[in-house]
Design a protein around this motif. Sequence first.
Motif, PDB file in Angstrom:
ATOM      1  N   ARG A   1       0.841  -1.199   0.000  1.00  0.00           N
ATOM      2  CA  ARG A   1       0.000   0.000   0.000  1.00  0.00           C
ATOM      3  C   ARG A   1       0.873   1.245   0.000  1.00  0.00           C
ATOM      4  O   ARG A   1       1.747   1.397   0.838  1.00  0.00           O
ATOM      5  N   LYS A   2       0.560   2.104  -0.943  1.00  0.00           N
ATOM      6  CA  LYS A   2       1.410   3.274  -1.187  1.00  0.00           C
ATOM      7  C   LYS A   2       1.534   4.194   0.024  1.00  0.00           C
ATOM      8  O   LYS A   2       2.573   4.806   0.245  1.00  0.00           O
ATOM      9  N   ARG A   3       0.493   4.252   0.835  1.00  0.00           N
ATOM     10  CA  ARG A   3       0.539   5.194   1.972  1.00  0.00           C
ATOM     11  C   ARG A   3       1.567   4.798   3.021  1.00  0.00           C
ATOM     12  O   ARG A   3       1.932   5.606   3.877  1.00  0.00           O
ATOM     13  N   TYR A   4       2.043   3.535   2.995  1.00  0.00           N
ATOM     14  CA  TYR A   4       3.059   3.099   3.951  1.00  0.00           C
ATOM     15  C   TYR A   4       4.472   3.115   3.353  1.00  0.00           C
ATOM     16  O   TYR A   4       5.435   2.763   4.029  1.00  0.00           O
ATOM     17  N   GLU A   5       4.566   3.539   2.101  1.00  0.00           N
ATOM     18  CA  GLU A   5       5.837   3.480   1.384  1.00  0.00           C
ATOM     19  C   GLU A   5       6.954   4.221   2.111  1.00  0.00           C
ATOM     20  O   GLU A   5       8.096   3.769   2.167  1.00  0.00           O
ATOM     21  N   PHE A   6       6.629   5.387   2.685  1.00  0.00           N
ATOM     22  CA  PHE A   6       7.653   6.218   3.331  1.00  0.00           C
ATOM     23  C   PHE A   6       8.274   5.539   4.546  1.00  0.00           C
ATOM     24  O   PHE A   6       9.403   5.857   4.933  1.00  0.00           O
ATOM     25  N   LEU A   7       7.558   4.587   5.145  1.00  0.00           N
ATOM     26  CA  LEU A   7       8.082   3.906   6.335  1.00  0.00           C
ATOM     27  C   LEU A   7       9.387   3.171   6.039  1.00  0.00           C
ATOM     28  O   LEU A   7      10.249   3.033   6.910  1.00  0.00           O
ATOM     29  N   PHE A   8       9.523   2.698   4.794  1.00  0.00           N
ATOM     30  CA  PHE A   8      10.679   1.872   4.451  1.00  0.00           C
ATOM     31  C   PHE A   8      11.941   2.700   4.195  1.00  0.00           C
ATOM     32  O   PHE A   8      12.988   2.150   3.865  1.00  0.00           O
TER      33      PHE A   8
END
Length: 275
Positions: free
Chosen positions: A158-165
């Motif tokens: 899910r794109k909204r969690y992309e920044f977590l990585f």
Amino acid sequence: MNVRNLIFCLIVTLLSSCASKKTLVKSRKKQTVTVVEREPKKLPSVKEKKHIEELKDKKVNLNKYTLEYIQRFAPIAVRKMHMYKIPASITLAQGVLESGSGRSELALKSNNHFGIKCHTNWTGESVNHDDDEKGECFRKYQYPETSYDDHSAFLTQRKRYEFLFSFETDDYKKWARGLKDAGYATDVNYPEKIIKIIEDYELHEFDKVKKDDPKYPISEIKYKEIIKKETTYEVKKGDTLYSISKNFAVSIEELKKRNNLKDDTISLGQKLIIQ
């Protein structure tokens, strides 16, 4: 104009009118998620027993069910960290919090340890459970380990969690706060609760486990060697990008990128580049 010509003109006009009113509707088959659950294999130790024993020696009043939960699920949390770059401490703390250490009503009746809802593309078994709304649909699993698989997929696809990585796997505080910022939970105190569980039970120690530390059995090593040699995969009946990504430990976005796919649609017999 004779009668025959007049009739011909009327028929042509009528047909043209009908044709102009027709709308071409293209039906697109909806991509669904079909979960085939395999019986979980015993994963190698990440020194979880030693971790629990040392905790008991240092601290008092720790929840015995939480200790049992950590001992059981630490190996799979570490495995998911090595596969998907999600901190083991975060996965474990979320499991503890959201499943009540495996003893919540939802966890007991569905093996769903992360409160993952059905969503529109779920075709597996489900249960109804009161959450934000009454009688919401939640995914049901045969094994709790499958809910750990879905947890990893949920965050990585899910794109909204992309920044977590972009965060390091040992920065559990950033991850906890980032999950809240991304809308993972509605509880305003969610980050603090996750951080407290991690620090009370020293779950950050599992974030330090190196990829080659766990001694995986020969069958696991052979599987990884086969994957390294295999560069393409032919789509079989029942396959979805989701199932293929799980089998080969490759994200859906990576599969789409390697195969120039514009959406999640794949066809029987199609050859996909895996790596």
